[in-house]
Design an enzyme around this catalytic site. Structure first.
Site, PDB file in Angstrom:
ATOM      1  N   CYS A 158      86.139 -43.835  60.471  1.00  0.00           N
ATOM      2  CA  CYS A 158      86.726 -44.235  62.262  1.00  0.00           C
ATOM      3  C   CYS A 158      86.983 -42.792  62.997  1.00  0.00           C
ATOM      4  CB  CYS A 158      87.846 -44.910  62.369  1.00  0.00           C
ATOM      5  SG  CYS A 158      88.046 -46.471  61.434  1.00  0.00           S
ATOM      6  N   CYS A 174      80.040 -53.127  66.843  1.00  0.00           N
ATOM      7  CA  CYS A 174      79.993 -52.472  65.381  1.00  0.00           C
ATOM      8  C   CYS A 174      81.535 -52.294  65.261  1.00  0.00           C
ATOM      9  CB  CYS A 174      79.353 -51.102  65.258  1.00  0.00           C
ATOM     10  SG  CYS A 174      77.661 -51.443  65.759  1.00  0.00           S
TER      11      CYS A 174
END
Lengths: 396, 328
Positions: B131, B54
Site C-alpha cells: 500500500c 483495485c
C-alpha cells in the site's frame, strides 16, 4: 459503550447458555463413553441437548445429527466423503456449488478439482442468489452432489433451498446445504425441506465456539473422516465435547424462541440502519431486504475503502466487517461484489453490519450517527471526490 | 515464524503510532486549485495513480516553481486503507521543499522508514508494504508530467518486487551466485516476495510483468545450459573436468561407445561376435548399461560369465565405478 455489529462472524454467548455449560468442566467432567458414574453423570444433559438439536431443526429420530468441531469440519466432511463414497471408483465425477459459498466449501472444491473431480460454481443473479433454473441446467447424470448455502454470510440473502432440495430429490442427486447463517435465525425444518445433509455451528446463534453439527438424513450416511473410536455411532470419533454439546443444544432452543422477535424487532432495527445508510448519497445496498436474514445489511459506500471505514467505526467503538481488500490478510476484494456483477469501482467499498437479538435501538442510533461522520471524513480525504482542474484528464 | 502466523487478524496491532496518527488525522490531505497555484507562484501538477477497482487510488497535487523546479506546495487525496492514507501523507511531507529531481528519488522504502516509531521496527505489517508503493509511483507520474517525459523513464532498472524494490538484475545474479533453487530461498536472500506476494506467481493481488517463479525457472534453465555447454566444450577440447556421472545421456552413450570401440569390440569381432548398446539408465547410485550380443556372441557360454565380466570391468575402470552391464 462498545457496539457489536459483526454477528455473522460470531456472536456473544448467551449467559444462560454459559451457565448451563459450567457444570461440565469440574463437577461433571466424566467421559460419557466410560462405564462408571462419572460418565453417567453427563448422560441426562447430553440426551437433553441432543433432543434440543433434533427439535431445533425438526429432524426425525432416525436421522443423524453428528456433533463436529465446527461448520468448517461439517462442510469438509460432506464434500470429502461424497468424493470417497460416490465419486472415487464410480461413474459420477461432478459436484455443483455456487460462486458465493463460504471458503470451507470453495477451498474443498478446489482441492477435489486437483484430484480430478469436475466442479461447477454456479453464478448468482444481481440479488446475490442462485436461481433454481440455473441449478437445474447444471445437473447432469454425472452429478454426485449439490452443495448450496441456505443464507449468504455477506449479504444475508436467503436462497430458494426448498425448491433446490426438491429438484435434487426428484433427480436423484444428493443435496447439502451450509445452513450456518440460517440455523437459529430462520425457521429451519428438515422435515419440510428435503436436504440430505445440513451443516450448522453453535457460535453463530449465541452458543460456544468450536462446536457444530452435521445433519444426515436417514439412509444417506457417509463414511467418517475422523476414525478412532465409537463416538457418535462410529461416524465421528473423538471424546465428546460435553459442555459444547450442552451449550449448543440450549443455545439453539433459545435462539428458536427468539426467531419471531428477531424477524420483527431486529428487522426493524436493521431496516432503520439501512434506511439511514440509503439517505447518504451514493450508497448501495446489496439484495432485496425482504429476502434477507433479518439481521444483515451489506452496504457499498462509494469512495470509502472498506478497511478505512472499519478503522473509523472501530475508533467509535463499533465493530462491523468487510470481506474486502486490506482488512483481511490477503488483499482481494469482497468476492460477493464481483459475483453479483457490481460496478468494479465499488468492489472495495462493502461494509457489512450484522445485528443480533442483543442489539438495541440506542446502539443503532449511535451507529447511524458515527457512520455518517465516518463517511463524511473519509470522503473528504477520498480521491473519488477530489477536485479535478479543467485541463486535467482524470485517470482514476 | 509459525508461532506468529497461527493466529491471524493482527494487522492493525502492527501499525506504528505514526501510521495510526496520520490515518486519524492526515496533515497534507486536500486539494490545490489553479487559482491557489497562481497565488503561490508556480505551475499546478495533478497526477493520478491506482484505481478504486483495485482497492487504492491516489491523486497528487504539486505547485512547482518553474524557475527553481522546487515543489512549493503539495497535497493529496486518497481512496485506500489506513496505510495508503498514511503513506500518501508522509510522501507529501517528504516532497515539500524539494526539487522535482530530488523528489523522484523518494521511494516507498523511504516513506515506510519515515513512518517508523523506532528505526528497527517496521511501520506496517509485511502485507501492507504494497500500500506504500503507490505513493512512490504517483511521484514519478507527477515528475513525468512536469518534465513532459514518460514516468517510466525515471526507473533505470526493472523492479520485480516493488514492495522491497528488488530489481530483475539483482534477482538473476543472486540466483546464479548462490545456486538458489526455491522461491523461499530467493525471499530469504533478497526479501523479494516477502510482502504483498504479488510478484511470486500470476494470480496475486496485482498483475506483473515479471514473476519470481518465471525468473527462477529461466535462470535455472540458463544455468543448466551453461553446465551442459561446459561439459560439451570440455569433451571436445579434451579438458573436461565433468565426471561420467555428470554427463548427459547422449554424452554417456558416446563415451561408452568410444571405450567399447577401443577396448572391447576388436576382441569380440575377432571371434565373429559383437555388441550393441540399447540404453543407459541412471538407477539410483548405479548407471545401468543395457546391451545386446550379436553374431557369434549370441548363445556363447561365456556371454553371461567371463565376457560379461570383462566388458563390465573395462567400463568400470575407464568410466565409472557404478556401471552395471545388463545384457538383454
Amino acid at each position: 459503550m462498545r457496539i457489536y455489529l459483526d454477528n455473522n462472524a460470531t456472536t456473544i454467548v448467551d449467559r444462560r447458555v454459559k451457565d448451563a455449560m459450567m457444570p461440565f468442566f469440574v463437577e461433571k467432567f466424566g467421559n460419557p463413553n466410560s462405564l462408571h458414574s462419572f460418565a453417567s453423570d453427563t448422560h441426562p444433559a447430553l440426551k437433553c441437548a441432543m433432543g434440543q438439536l433434533y427439535n431445533g431443526i425438526n429432524a426425525n429420530q432416525k436421522d443423524d445429527i453428528i456433533i463436529t468441531s465446527c461448520a468448517t469440519e461439517s462442510n469438509n466432511w460432506v464434500l470429502k466423503s461424497i468424493y470417497f463414497d460416490h465419486i472415487l471408483n464410480s461413474e459420477k465425477n461432478h459436484i455443483i456449488t455456487s460462486e458465493v459459498e463460504h471458503p470451507s466449501i470453495i477451498a474443498v472444491c478446489k482441492f477435489l478439482e486437483s484430484l480430478g473431480v469436475e466442479v461447477t460454481y454456479l453464478p448468482v443473479n444481481s440479488q446475490g442468489i442462485v436461481e433454481v433454473a440455473t441449478l437445474e441446467n447444471a445437473i447432469t447424470d454425472k452429478t454426485a452432489l449439490v452443495s448450496i448455502m441456505w443464507a449468504n454470510n455477506e449479504t444475508g440473502m436467503i436462497f430458494p433451498i426448498k425448491e433446490m432440495a426438491q429438484l435434487c430429490q426428484a433427480k436423484g442427486v444428493l443435496f447439502h446445504t451450509d445452513a450456518v447463517q440460517a440455523v437459529g435465525k430462520l425457521k429451519v425444518n428438515v422435515s419440510d425441506v428435503p436436504v440430505d445433509y445440513l451443516s450448522f455451528s453453535a457460535h453463530k446463534f449465541h452458543g460456544p465456539k468450536a462446536v457444530g453439527g452435521l445433519f444426515i438424513r436417514q439412509g444417506k450416511r457417509i463414511s467418517p473422516l475422523m476414525h478412532g473410536g465409537e463416538h457418535m455411532g462410529g461416524l465421528r470419533s473423538g471424546t465428546l465435547n460435553v459442555a459444547g454439546i450442552v451449550g449448543m443444544g440450549y443455545a439453539l432452543e433459545i435462539a428458536n424462541r427468539y426467531i419471531a422477535y428477531e424477524d420483527k424487532s431486529i428487522r426493524y432495527l436493521r431496516d432503520k440502519l439501512e434506511d439511514a445508510l440509503l439517505d447518504i448519497p451514493d450508497v448501495f445496498i446489496i439484495g432485496d431486504r425482504a429476502n434477507r436474514t433479518p439481521n444483515t445489511v451489506l452496504a457499498s459506500i462509494k469512495g470509502v475503502e472498506g478497511e478505512s471505514m472499519l478503522w473509523d467505526l472501530n475508533r467509535s467503538n463499533i465493530a462491523a466487517s468487510t470481506g474486502s481488500a486490506c482488512a483481511s490478510e490477503d488483499l482481494e476484494s469482497n468476492p460477493i461484489m464481483e459475483a453479483i456483477g457490481a460496478d468494479l469501482d465499488l468492489a472495495h467499498t462493502a461494509v457489512r453490519f450484522s445485528l443480533s437479538r442483543f442489539t438495541t435501538e440506542a446502539e443503532i442510533d449511535f451507529v447511524i450517527e458515527k457512520t455518517n461522520e465516518a463517511v463524511k471524513r473519509l470522503r473528504a480525504i477520498s480521491s473519488s471526490y477530489a477536485y479535478t482542474p479543467k485541463n486535467h484528464k482524470s485517470e482514476l | 515464524m509459525a508461532f506468529e502466523d497461527l493466529i491471524g487478524g493482527s494487522i492493525w496491532d502492527e501499525y506504528s503510532q505514526k501510521v495510526q496518527d496520520l490515518m486519524n488525522n492526515p496533515q497534507n490531505q486536500g486539494e490545490i486549485t489553479e487559482e491557489d497555484a497562481e497565488r503561490i507562484g508556480g505551475k499546478l501538477i495533478v497526477a493520478d495513480f491506482g484505481a478504486e477497482s483495485c482497492g487504492d487510488a491516489v491523486r497528487l497535487y504539486w505547485v512547482v516553481e518553474e524557475k527553481t523546479n522546487i515543489i512549493k506546495e503539495a497535497k493529496f487525496k486518497s481512496f485506500g486503507c489506513g496505510t495508503a492514507i498514511a503513506s500518501s501523507d508522509t510522501m507529501i511531507q517528504l516532497c515539500k521543499g524539494k526539487t522535482v529531481d530530488e523528489a523522484v528519488k523518494i521511494t516507498n522504502i523511504d516513506v515506510e522508514h519515515a513512518m517508523r516509531d523506532n528505526p528497527d521496527t517496521p511501520a506496517v505489517p509485511p502485507q501492507k508494504m504494497h500500500c506504500s508503493v503507490m505513493s512512490y509511483d504517483v511521484i514519478k507520474k507527477a515528475a513525468g508530467q512536469y518534465k513532459g517525459v514518460d514516468a517510466e523513464s525515471f526507473e533505470t532498472e526493472i523492479i520485480v518486487c516493488e514492495c522491497a524494490r528488488v530489481t530483475l538484475g539483482t534477482l538473476q545474479e543472486v540466483i546464479k551466485l548462490n545456486d538458489l533453487k526455491t522461491i523461499e530461498q530467493i525471499t530469504d536472500y533478497t526479501k523479494a516476495g516477502a510482502f504483498c506476494k504479488s510478484c511470486i506467481r500470476p494470480g496475486g493481488h496485482e498483475e506483473k510483468e515479471y514473476y519470481l517463479v518465471d525468473i527462477l525457472a529461466d535462470v535455472r534453465a540458463e544455468m543448466e545450459q551453461e553446465r551442459l555447454k561446459n561439459i560439451a566444450d570440455g569433451i571436445v577440447t579434451g579438458t573436461t573436468t565433468a565426471t561420467f556421472a555428470d554427463m548427459t545421456i547422449v554424452q554417456k552413450l558416446k563415451k561408452t561407445e568410444e571405450v567399447i570401440d577401443e577396448f572391447i569390440r576388436p576382441m569380440l569381432i575377432m571371434d565373429g561376435g559383437n555388441i550393441e548398446i540399447i540404453d543407459i539408465k541412471q538407477e539410483r547410485a548405479n548407471i545401468d548399461v543395457y546391451m545386446r550380443y550379436m553374431g557369434a556372441c549370441v548363445g556363447c557360454a561365456s556371454s553371461s560369465t567371463g565376457t560379461l565380466f570383462a566388458i563390465e570391468n573395462t567400463l568400470k575402470e575407464k568410466l565409472d565405478e557404478n556401471i552395471r552391464v545388463l545384457p538383454i
